[in-house]
Design a protein around this motif. Structure first.
Motif, PDB file in Angstrom:
ATOM      1  N   LYS A 157       0.848  -1.196   0.000  1.00 17.69           N
ATOM      2  CA  LYS A 157       0.000   0.000   0.000  1.00 17.69           C
ATOM      3  C   LYS A 157       0.878   1.237   0.000  1.00 17.69           C
ATOM      4  CE  LYS A 157      -3.756   2.302   2.465  1.00 17.69           C
ATOM      5  NZ  LYS A 157      -4.740   2.196   3.560  1.00 17.69           N
ATOM      6  N   ASP A 158       0.520   2.214  -0.823  1.00 23.06           N
ATOM      7  CA  ASP A 158       1.206   3.507  -0.860  1.00 23.06           C
ATOM      8  C   ASP A 158       2.718   3.358  -0.994  1.00 23.06           C
ATOM      9  OD1 ASP A 158      -1.254   4.729  -0.593  1.00 23.06           O
ATOM     10  OD2 ASP A 158      -1.085   5.002   1.572  1.00 23.06           O
ATOM     11  N   ASN A 159       3.139   2.479  -1.921  1.00 27.80           N
ATOM     12  CA  ASN A 159       4.562   2.278  -2.240  1.00 27.80           C
ATOM     13  C   ASN A 159       5.378   1.752  -1.053  1.00 27.80           C
ATOM     14  OD1 ASN A 159       3.825   5.008  -4.079  1.00 27.80           O
ATOM     15  ND2 ASN A 159       4.798   3.305  -5.132  1.00 27.80           N
ATOM     16  N   ALA A 160       4.722   1.044  -0.162  1.00 25.97           N
ATOM     17  CA  ALA A 160       5.411   0.348   0.935  1.00 25.97           C
ATOM     18  C   ALA A 160       4.764  -1.013   1.097  1.00 25.97           C
ATOM     19  CB  ALA A 160       5.324   1.153   2.225  1.00 25.97           C
ATOM     20  N   GLY A 161       5.474  -1.939   1.709  1.00 25.81           N
ATOM     21  CA  GLY A 161       4.896  -3.260   1.803  1.00 25.81           C
ATOM     22  C   GLY A 161       5.567  -4.182   2.782  1.00 25.81           C
ATOM     23  N   LEU A 162       5.000  -5.374   2.860  1.00 30.62           N
ATOM     24  CA  LEU A 162       5.455  -6.419   3.769  1.00 30.62           C
ATOM     25  C   LEU A 162       5.315  -7.751   3.055  1.00 30.62           C
ATOM     26  CD1 LEU A 162       6.142  -7.268   6.806  1.00 30.62           C
ATOM     27  CD2 LEU A 162       3.675  -7.557   7.070  1.00 30.62           C
ATOM     28  N   ALA A 163       6.348  -8.587   3.130  1.00 28.88           N
ATOM     29  CA  ALA A 163       6.310  -9.923   2.534  1.00 28.88           C
ATOM     30  C   ALA A 163       6.630 -10.949   3.600  1.00 28.88           C
ATOM     31  CB  ALA A 163       7.295 -10.028   1.375  1.00 28.88           C
ATOM     32  N   ILE A 164       5.829 -12.018   3.655  1.00 32.38           N
ATOM     33  CA  ILE A 164       6.010 -13.112   4.599  1.00 32.38           C
ATOM     34  C   ILE A 164       6.211 -14.396   3.796  1.00 32.38           C
ATOM     35  CG2 ILE A 164       5.016 -14.382   6.537  1.00 32.38           C
ATOM     36  CD1 ILE A 164       3.174 -11.912   6.951  1.00 32.38           C
ATOM     37  N   ASP A 165       7.279 -15.118   4.087  1.00 31.91           N
ATOM     38  CA  ASP A 165       7.589 -16.342   3.361  1.00 31.91           C
ATOM     39  C   ASP A 165       7.780 -17.494   4.342  1.00 31.91           C
ATOM     40  OD1 ASP A 165       8.359 -18.186   1.388  1.00 31.91           O
ATOM     41  OD2 ASP A 165      10.473 -17.678   1.658  1.00 31.91           O
ATOM     42  N   ALA A 206      10.997 -19.010   8.765  1.00 28.26           N
ATOM     43  CA  ALA A 206      10.115 -17.921   8.337  1.00 28.26           C
ATOM     44  C   ALA A 206      10.967 -16.711   7.988  1.00 28.26           C
ATOM     45  CB  ALA A 206       9.112 -17.560   9.426  1.00 28.26           C
ATOM     46  N   LYS A 207      10.550 -16.004   6.973  1.00 28.41           N
ATOM     47  CA  LYS A 207      11.247 -14.776   6.592  1.00 28.41           C
ATOM     48  C   LYS A 207      10.200 -13.667   6.419  1.00 28.41           C
ATOM     49  CE  LYS A 207      14.869 -14.875   3.998  1.00 28.41           C
ATOM     50  NZ  LYS A 207      15.805 -15.031   2.867  1.00 28.41           N
ATOM     51  N   VAL A 208      10.433 -12.559   7.117  1.00 34.59           N
ATOM     52  CA  VAL A 208       9.549 -11.400   7.024  1.00 34.59           C
ATOM     53  C   VAL A 208      10.377 -10.226   6.531  1.00 34.59           C
ATOM     54  CG1 VAL A 208       8.004  -9.845   8.264  1.00 34.59           C
ATOM     55  CG2 VAL A 208       8.117 -12.259   8.920  1.00 34.59           C
ATOM     56  N   CYS A 209       9.995  -9.664   5.395  1.00 33.95           N
ATOM     57  CA  CYS A 209      10.718  -8.540   4.792  1.00 33.95           C
ATOM     58  C   CYS A 209       9.817  -7.309   4.773  1.00 33.95           C
ATOM     59  CB  CYS A 209      11.167  -8.878   3.369  1.00 33.95           C
ATOM     60  SG  CYS A 209      12.317 -10.259   3.263  1.00 33.95           S
ATOM     61  N   VAL A 210      10.335  -6.205   5.304  1.00 32.19           N
ATOM     62  CA  VAL A 210       9.602  -4.941   5.293  1.00 32.19           C
ATOM     63  C   VAL A 210      10.224  -4.044   4.237  1.00 32.19           C
ATOM     64  CG1 VAL A 210       8.940  -2.913   6.637  1.00 32.19           C
ATOM     65  CG2 VAL A 210       9.039  -5.164   7.738  1.00 32.19           C
ATOM     66  N   PHE A 211       9.407  -3.517   3.346  1.00 33.07           N
ATOM     67  CA  PHE A 211       9.879  -2.662   2.255  1.00 33.07           C
ATOM     68  C   PHE A 211       9.422  -1.232   2.518  1.00 33.07           C
ATOM     69  CE2 PHE A 211       9.416  -6.920   0.534  1.00 33.07           C
ATOM     70  CZ  PHE A 211      10.606  -7.105  -0.140  1.00 33.07           C
ATOM     71  N   ASP A 212      10.380  -0.345   2.793  1.00 32.58           N
ATOM     72  CA  ASP A 212      10.047   1.066   3.008  1.00 32.58           C
ATOM     73  C   ASP A 212       9.594   1.736   1.725  1.00 32.58           C
ATOM     74  OD1 ASP A 212      10.666   0.978   5.718  1.00 32.58           O
ATOM     75  OD2 ASP A 212      12.788   1.335   5.335  1.00 32.58           O
ATOM     76  N   TYR A 213      10.072   1.209   0.589  1.00 34.18           N
ATOM     77  CA  TYR A 213       9.625   1.753  -0.695  1.00 34.18           C
ATOM     78  C   TYR A 213       9.468   0.622  -1.704  1.00 34.18           C
ATOM     79  CZ  TYR A 213       9.441   3.942  -5.240  1.00 34.18           C
ATOM     80  OH  TYR A 213       9.041   4.296  -6.495  1.00 34.18           O
ATOM     81  N   LEU A 214       8.363   0.668  -2.451  1.00 33.31           N
ATOM     82  CA  LEU A 214       8.118  -0.249  -3.560  1.00 33.31           C
ATOM     83  C   LEU A 214       7.604   0.560  -4.740  1.00 33.31           C
ATOM     84  CD1 LEU A 214       6.310  -3.187  -1.715  1.00 33.31           C
ATOM     85  CD2 LEU A 214       8.569  -3.284  -2.785  1.00 33.31           C
ATOM     86  N   PRO A 215       7.964   0.205  -5.953  1.00 37.19           N
ATOM     87  CA  PRO A 215       7.447   0.905  -7.134  1.00 37.19           C
ATOM     88  C   PRO A 215       5.967   0.641  -7.332  1.00 37.19           C
ATOM     89  CG  PRO A 215       8.702  -1.021  -7.794  1.00 37.19           C
ATOM     90  CD  PRO A 215       8.900  -0.882  -6.334  1.00 37.19           C
ATOM     91  N   ASP A 216       5.333   1.466  -8.141  1.00 38.37           N
ATOM     92  CA  ASP A 216       3.904   1.314  -8.396  1.00 38.37           C
ATOM     93  C   ASP A 216       3.549  -0.069  -8.938  1.00 38.37           C
ATOM     94  OD1 ASP A 216       3.581   3.912  -7.580  1.00 38.37           O
ATOM     95  OD2 ASP A 216       3.517   4.750  -9.608  1.00 38.37           O
ATOM     96  N   ALA A 217       4.479  -0.676  -9.672  1.00 38.30           N
ATOM     97  CA  ALA A 217       4.212  -1.991 -10.267  1.00 38.30           C
ATOM     98  C   ALA A 217       3.938  -3.062  -9.214  1.00 38.30           C
ATOM     99  CB  ALA A 217       5.380  -2.412 -11.157  1.00 38.30           C
ATOM    100  N   ALA A 218       4.409  -2.855  -7.979  1.00 31.84           N
ATOM    101  CA  ALA A 218       4.205  -3.847  -6.936  1.00 31.84           C
ATOM    102  C   ALA A 218       2.725  -3.986  -6.554  1.00 31.84           C
ATOM    103  CB  ALA A 218       5.009  -3.469  -5.695  1.00 31.84           C
ATOM    104  N   GLU A 219       1.937  -2.934  -6.827  1.00 31.76           N
ATOM    105  CA  GLU A 219       0.518  -2.983  -6.488  1.00 31.76           C
ATOM    106  C   GLU A 219      -0.295  -3.591  -7.623  1.00 31.76           C
ATOM    107  OE1 GLU A 219      -1.068   0.508  -4.551  1.00 31.76           O
ATOM    108  OE2 GLU A 219       0.952   1.294  -4.236  1.00 31.76           O
TER     109      GLU A 219
END
Length: 219
Positions: A157-165, A206-219
């Motif tokens: 959301k809003d060029n930020a995100g969270l990934a859980i693997d 488990a791997k949790v990655c926090v992305f402070d910035y993501l491009p619009d394509a991620a949405e």
């Protein structure tokens, strides 16, 4: 403040705290939330002129909450494959889910010591719960065969995100919920394990990655 002394501040400090448990909840059409449990070595109570300790207090950051309807870019449960990097998902739609992480820490106590003097790390446990819409018996067969499965969740959301693997899971549950005039649903439980049996490089459970910035394509 103390009723007898309104200008004095009282406080309670939990000393030597560590985060022991965390659950990420992804309900249906709601805000995504986390529940956290801390473990502390001791407690300190203060009042009067020393009611608050000196030091820098960071300002809490205000951000928009993630919503499970519009901000879950991907949630995918699939069988582990050594030859297919994009195996067929077991479900097309998931109603709700959660991921729980537990360090299983224990407080070390001793004679002559108030509270605990240290922690002992326990077995690192990761589990997940998912309620999916039934499509076919593939998922039920995976449970019966004790197949290895993998789960990944991406929230953006809003060029930020969270990934859980969670690269390696074993499914449980799977008793179909059949109700009149309702779609058939499958509540599933899953326990994670270190995934070196899938790939020698996967030394994590488990791997949790926090992305402070993501491009619009991620949405």
């Amino acid at each position: 403040p103390d009723d007898a002394s309104p200008s004095a501040i009282q406080s309670e400090y939990l000393k030597g705290s560590c985060l022991n448990e965390m659950t990420i909840n992804i309900p249906t059409a709601e805000k995504i939330t986390t529940e956290t449990t801390f473990m502390s070595k001791d407690v300190e109570h203060r009042s009067g002129a020393t009611g608050i300790k000196s030091g820098t207090r960071p300002t809490l950051v205000s951000m928009e909450a993630f919503n499970s309807s519009s901000d879950v870019a991907r949630i995918r449960l699939a069988a582990v494959s050594a030859t297919d990097e994009f195996p067929t998902a077991l479900f097309s739609f998931v109603m709700e889910g959660s991921v729980s992480i537990n360090n299983n820490n224990a407080r070390n106590q001793a004679l002559g010591t108030v509270g605990a003097f240290d922690y002992s790390a326990g077995t690192f446990e990761v589990s997940a719960e998912v309620t999916a819409y039934f499509q076919n018996v593939t998922a039920l067969t995976s449970i019966r065969n004790n197949d290895d499965v993998t789960l990944d969740i991406t929230i953006v959301k809003d060029n930020a995100g969270l990934a859980i693997d969670l690269p390696l899971l074993t499914l449980g549950g799977g008793l179909a919920q059949v109700e009149l005039n309702e779609p058939v649903k499958l509540p599933l439980t899953a326990d994670a394990a270190q995934a070196t049996s899938v790939d020698a490089a996967y030394t994590h459970t488990a791997k949790v990655c926090v992305f402070d910035y993501l491009p619009d394509a991620a949405e």
